[in-house]
Scaffold this motif. Sequence first.
Motif, PDB file in Angstrom:
ATOM      1  N   MET A  81     -18.163 -11.585  50.561  1.00  0.00           N
ATOM      2  CA  MET A  81     -17.040 -13.010  50.862  1.00  0.00           C
ATOM      3  C   MET A  81     -16.845 -12.946  52.248  1.00  0.00           C
ATOM      4  O   MET A  81     -17.320 -13.985  52.962  1.00  0.00           O
ATOM      5  N   TRP A 155      -3.798  -5.618  43.493  1.00  0.00           N
ATOM      6  CA  TRP A 155      -3.873  -6.877  44.147  1.00  0.00           C
ATOM      7  C   TRP A 155      -4.212  -5.485  44.870  1.00  0.00           C
ATOM      8  O   TRP A 155      -3.674  -6.018  46.607  1.00  0.00           O
ATOM      9  N   ALA A 167     -17.375  -3.201  56.467  1.00  0.00           N
ATOM     10  CA  ALA A 167     -17.850  -2.182  57.421  1.00  0.00           C
ATOM     11  C   ALA A 167     -19.131  -1.796  57.635  1.00  0.00           C
ATOM     12  O   ALA A 167     -19.915  -1.240  58.370  1.00  0.00           O
TER      13      ALA A 167
ATOM     14  N   MET C   1     -30.191 -16.942  54.454  1.00  0.00           N
ATOM     15  CA  MET C   1     -30.263 -17.618  53.885  1.00  0.00           C
ATOM     16  C   MET C   1     -28.885 -18.420  54.181  1.00  0.00           C
ATOM     17  O   MET C   1     -27.680 -18.396  54.723  1.00  0.00           O
ATOM     18  N   ARG C   3     -27.733 -22.295  54.144  1.00  0.00           N
ATOM     19  CA  ARG C   3     -27.061 -22.999  53.417  1.00  0.00           C
ATOM     20  C   ARG C   3     -26.733 -24.669  53.745  1.00  0.00           C
ATOM     21  O   ARG C   3     -26.798 -24.554  55.204  1.00  0.00           O
ATOM     22  N   PHE C  11     -18.279 -22.938  49.648  1.00  0.00           N
ATOM     23  CA  PHE C  11     -17.809 -21.857  50.091  1.00  0.00           C
ATOM     24  C   PHE C  11     -16.661 -21.414  50.973  1.00  0.00           C
ATOM     25  O   PHE C  11     -16.132 -20.332  50.758  1.00  0.00           O
ATOM     26  N   ASN C  12     -16.615 -22.059  52.133  1.00  0.00           N
ATOM     27  CA  ASN C  12     -15.524 -22.082  52.918  1.00  0.00           C
ATOM     28  C   ASN C  12     -14.225 -22.315  51.764  1.00  0.00           C
ATOM     29  O   ASN C  12     -13.075 -21.998  52.065  1.00  0.00           O
ATOM     30  N   ALA C  15     -14.493 -19.087  49.392  1.00  0.00           N
ATOM     31  CA  ALA C  15     -13.051 -18.430  49.560  1.00  0.00           C
ATOM     32  C   ALA C  15     -12.152 -18.558  50.427  1.00  0.00           C
ATOM     33  O   ALA C  15     -11.169 -17.592  50.057  1.00  0.00           O
ATOM     34  N   TRP C  16     -11.415 -19.709  50.915  1.00  0.00           N
ATOM     35  CA  TRP C  16     -10.542 -19.164  51.031  1.00  0.00           C
ATOM     36  C   TRP C  16      -9.233 -20.257  50.025  1.00  0.00           C
ATOM     37  O   TRP C  16      -7.676 -18.978  50.376  1.00  0.00           O
ATOM     38  N   VAL C  18      -9.610 -17.854  47.334  1.00  0.00           N
ATOM     39  CA  VAL C  18      -9.385 -16.614  47.481  1.00  0.00           C
ATOM     40  C   VAL C  18      -8.541 -16.026  48.177  1.00  0.00           C
ATOM     41  O   VAL C  18      -7.061 -14.984  47.541  1.00  0.00           O
ATOM     42  N   VAL C  19      -8.820 -16.507  49.843  1.00  0.00           N
ATOM     43  CA  VAL C  19      -7.276 -16.011  50.448  1.00  0.00           C
ATOM     44  C   VAL C  19      -5.953 -16.412  49.938  1.00  0.00           C
ATOM     45  O   VAL C  19      -5.174 -15.085  50.196  1.00  0.00           O
ATOM     46  N   THR C  22      -4.748 -14.104  47.000  1.00  0.00           N
ATOM     47  CA  THR C  22      -4.685 -12.676  47.231  1.00  0.00           C
ATOM     48  C   THR C  22      -3.189 -13.092  48.280  1.00  0.00           C
ATOM     49  O   THR C  22      -1.633 -12.267  47.883  1.00  0.00           O
ATOM     50  N   ALA C  23      -2.844 -13.996  49.647  1.00  0.00           N
ATOM     51  CA  ALA C  23      -1.503 -13.715  49.966  1.00  0.00           C
ATOM     52  C   ALA C  23      -0.327 -15.182  48.906  1.00  0.00           C
ATOM     53  O   ALA C  23       0.326 -14.536  49.593  1.00  0.00           O
ATOM     54  N   GLN C 263      -4.831  -6.470  65.445  1.00  0.00           N
ATOM     55  CA  GLN C 263      -6.149  -6.890  64.220  1.00  0.00           C
ATOM     56  C   GLN C 263      -7.227  -5.465  64.874  1.00  0.00           C
ATOM     57  O   GLN C 263      -7.677  -5.027  63.690  1.00  0.00           O
ATOM     58  N   PHE C 270     -10.287   2.499  59.886  1.00  0.00           N
ATOM     59  CA  PHE C 270     -11.038   2.418  58.850  1.00  0.00           C
ATOM     60  C   PHE C 270     -12.547   2.298  58.987  1.00  0.00           C
ATOM     61  O   PHE C 270     -13.442   3.101  58.575  1.00  0.00           O
ATOM     62  N   GLY C 271     -13.198   1.240  59.789  1.00  0.00           N
ATOM     63  CA  GLY C 271     -14.960   1.374  59.855  1.00  0.00           C
ATOM     64  C   GLY C 271     -14.817   2.940  60.925  1.00  0.00           C
ATOM     65  O   GLY C 271     -16.345   2.678  60.166  1.00  0.00           O
TER      66      GLY C 271
END
Lengths: 281, 355, 277
Positions: A81, A155, A167, C1, C3, C11-12, C15-16, C18-19, C22-23, C263, C270-271
Motif C-alpha cells: 500500500m 501490531w 525497501a 496501473m 486508476r 485508495f487514499n 490507505a489512510w 489503515v494508517v 494502526t496509529a 525520518q 533498514f533498507g
Amino acid sequence: MLIAPTVLIFCAVIVYPLVSALYLSLFRIFTPTLQGSFVGLGNYAELAASPEFWRSLWNTVVWTALTLALQIIFGIAAALMLNQAMVMRSLARSLILFPYFVSTVVAVLVWRWLFNDLYGILNHLAMWTGLLSMPLDWLGSMPNAMISIVLVGAWKYFPFVVIAILARLQTIPESLYEAACIDGAGAWGRFTDVTLPQLKDVLMVVILLRAIWDFKEFDLIYLLTGGGPVIATQTLPLMVYKEAFGLNEMGRASAVAVAMMLVMLCFMLLYLRISRDGERK
Amino acid sequence: MTDTRLEVRFDGVQKTFGAAFAVRDLDLIIAGGEFVSLLGPSGCGKTTTLRMLAGLDFPTGGQISIGGRVVNDVAPGARDIAMVFQSYALYPHMTVAENIAYPLKKRGVAKAERAVRVAQVAETLQLGALLDRKPRQLSGGQQQRVALGRALVRDPRVFLLDEPLSNLDAKLRNHMRAELVELHRRLGRTFVYVTHDQLEAMTMSDRIAVMHEGVLQQFGTPSDVYERPANLFVAGFIGSPGMSLLRGEAHGGTFHHPAVTMMVDAAGGLVLGIRPEDVILGDGPFTARIRLVEPTGHEQIVALALPGGDALTARAPPDMALHAGDNLAWGVRVPRLHMFDAASGKRLPVAPAQA
Amino acid sequence: MKRGILGHIAFNLLAWSVVFITAFPLVWMVITSVKPQFELFRIPPTFWPETVTFEHYVRLLIETPFMLYMRNSLILSTATTVLVVAVATLGAHSLVRFRYRGREALARLVLFTYLLPSVVLLLPLYLMMVWLGVANSLLSLVIAYTTFALPYALWLLRSFMQGIPDDLEAAALVDGATRMEAFFDVILPQALPGIISTSLFTFILSWNEYLYALVLVNTDSARPLTTGVMSMLVSAFNIEWSLLMAASVMMSLPLIIIFAFLQSYLTRGFGAGGVKG
C-alpha cells in the motif's frame, strides 16, 4: 589491532553466556545466594517430566506461529500500500512505523487501557457496533488472552516487515510490471508472478528473523498477561524468568533456557534446509 | 640523459596469494622519465605490480626501488609517488579544490600555499570553474581530470596510472590519450601506466612491459614488441586484428602445413606467424576460401579459411572485389614472417624463405 | 496501473484508514492523557476530550520519581549509544577492510548472537555484575546494554562500510595519510549516514529496554523509565491510568522528536543494512 575490543566483547557476549548457561543448568542453585549443588542432568529430567514445561513450549510455538503469520500478512499488505502514490505518503510511513519504535512498556500500557473491561474503548466500540453484547475480558481468560497477545504482537512488530519489504519493493524495476502487463497479467497475476518472486529473498530472511525474535519475546507477554491466566500464555522465556527470579531456581532456569535454544536451533536448521532445497529447485 | 632519481626497479619481485602466484620473478628497470605501460589481459598481474609499486600491496619476495632507494618497507605516502585510480577515487564529501589540496594538506603545506598550487593545477587542467563542486556533480571526464590534478599537485617522481581511461567513452578517451602523452612530455617524470588495451599502450608508451599470468613476457619499445614479439603470447596479443598463427612441422629444411609450405632452417613443431597486413591477396602460391568480409570504410578485413582448417586474417584495400565463398590465391611478404617454437612458444631467429 | 480519479480517492481513503487504525492506540494514549480525571472514567467513554487539561503531566513530574527515571534513561541511553557506536565503527571497518583468518567466522558469529534469547545472556550477566560489584547501578546497565546492542550495531555498520569503495582509502594512503588519518578523513565522512542511523537505533534500543533493567537494577536511584514507570504506577488494586498515559506520552517524546527530524535516516538504515542475508 582495531578488531581487538570487538573480539573481546564478542567472547563476553556469546561464548561466556552460552557456556555459563550450559554449566549452570547442571546445578541446582538458589538465586539470591547463588549457592548450589551439582545435579548433572537432573534439571533436564525434571523438565521433561514437567507438564508446565511442555505447556510453555506449546504456548511459545502457538504464539510465534500466529503472530508471525499476522506480522507477515499485515507487513506485506501495508508495504504494498505504501509503495503506491498516496497523499502525504511520508507521513503515513512514519505513522505506520511508530508501533515498532515505541517502548514495549508504552505499548503494553496503552493496550491494557484499550482492553480494560470497564473503561476500555475497544469493548465500548464493539458493543456500540453490536459485535458484543457484554464487555470481553481480553486478558484474563482463554482463548482471549492468547488472541490478544497475538494481536498486540502483530501490531507492534509488523512495521519491521513493512520496512524490509518496502525497501525491496522500491528496487523492483517498473519494466518487469510493464512486461507482465503486455503479457496479459492482471493485478493479482502481477503480484504473484512479478512481486512475490522478487520479494522471496528478503521475505525468507525477514520470516527467519521475526520468528526468532517472536520466539524469544519476553517483555510484551510478561507485561500484558504475566503468563496468565495461570500459565495459559506462559512462554518459555517467561518460564525462564519465573524459575530464576520467582522461584529462585537459577539452575532449572538455565536448563529451560538451554532447552529453548535447542528448540530454536532445530527449527532454524529445518527452516534453512527447506529454503535451501527450495532454491535448488 | 635519464634521471636516475626517477628510476623504478623491480628485482626478483614476487607476489603470492596463498599458493597462487600473482606476480612471478619480475625483473624490470624503468628508466627515469620513461612512459612505460604494463600491458596484459585481466589477471596477468599488472595491477598487482602497480599496487606493489604504490605500497598498497606487499611483495612476498624481491625488492622494489624508486630513485635508487629500496621502498619495500616505505609507506605509500612517503614514496614520492602519485596514483590515478580507475575509479578516480575522488573523496565524495570534499570539493574539487579540497580533493586536489588533500595531498598537500597531509604534507603540512600551509593553507595559503595550498591555494596557490591548487589554482595552478586547476589552470593547467582547466578545472578553474569547477573548484567548488563536489565530485558527484562532475562528468566522467571532469572527474578524471580532478584525479589527475590531485596527482599533479604533488610533483612526484613517479606517476602511477591504473587504467584511467577505461571508464571514458571512445571519443573522450582518444582526446585524453593525447593529453596524457603531452603531460608526460612536459613534466618529464616517470609514468607507469596499466592497461589491457594494446592500442593505448602502443600509442602512448616509450616502452611496453607485456605480462601474462604473472610473468613478464617482453619488455621493449612498441616497435620491438610489434615487429619482433618474443613469444606466441605477445605475438597474438599485440596487433589488431591479431596475427594469424599456423602450426606445422618442419623437417629436412622445410616447414609443412596443409595450406603453406616454406623453407626454414629449423626442425620440429613450429608456428608460423603472419600479420594481416603482410598477406598479399589475389596473387601467390597458396589458396584459401573467403569466409567473411568486414568493410571498415578505409579497408576490408577478410577472414579466410585455409585448407586443413586453420584461419587466416588479411587486410585488403576498400575497392578490392571480395565475396564470401570465393576461392582465391594468396601470398606473403616473406621478410616479415615470424617463426615460433611450438613447444616453448619462443621466437626463433630464423628467416623462412619461399619454397 | 492507471486508476481513475475515483479509484485514486478510494485508495487514499483505504490507505489512510489503515494508517489511522494502526496509529489509533497511540492517538488514544495522547487523548486520554489530556482528559480531566472525571471524564476519564465516564461510561460510555468520550472520544474527543471535552476539556483539555495538563494536570496529569504536572502531577507526574511533581509527585512521582518520573524525572529521576527520565534522567537515568537519558544518561543510560546516551552513554550506551556513544560506546556502542564508537566500538562498532572501528570494528566494522576492520571487518570490512582487512583480510585475516576467521573474518567470516566472526561475521557469522554476529548473526548468531541474535539467536540467543535475552534470558540466556541475562543470567550470566547478572552473575557478572554481582561479581564486578556494580550490581544495581547505571554502569551495570550500560555494560549490559552494550553487550546486546553491539552485535546489531556492528551488523548495520558493516553493511554501510561495505558500500565504501576500497580505492578511497588507498588514494588517501598514497596521498600521504596514515591509516588512522585515512579513517578519519575519508572513511568516517562516508560512513556518516550509517553512523547516524546506527546511533539512532542504538539509542532507541537502549531507551526501550525492559528486561535487563528489571533484573539488574531494583533501586530507584538507578532505575530507567521503563521499569520505573511500571513499578511506580501499576499495583494490584489501584491503577492510575491518567498518570500512566501521561507517562507513556512523555516516554515516547524522544522517539517522536527523533522521528520527526530524521525520518529519512531511519528508513535508509533498514533498507541498506538491516535485513541482508
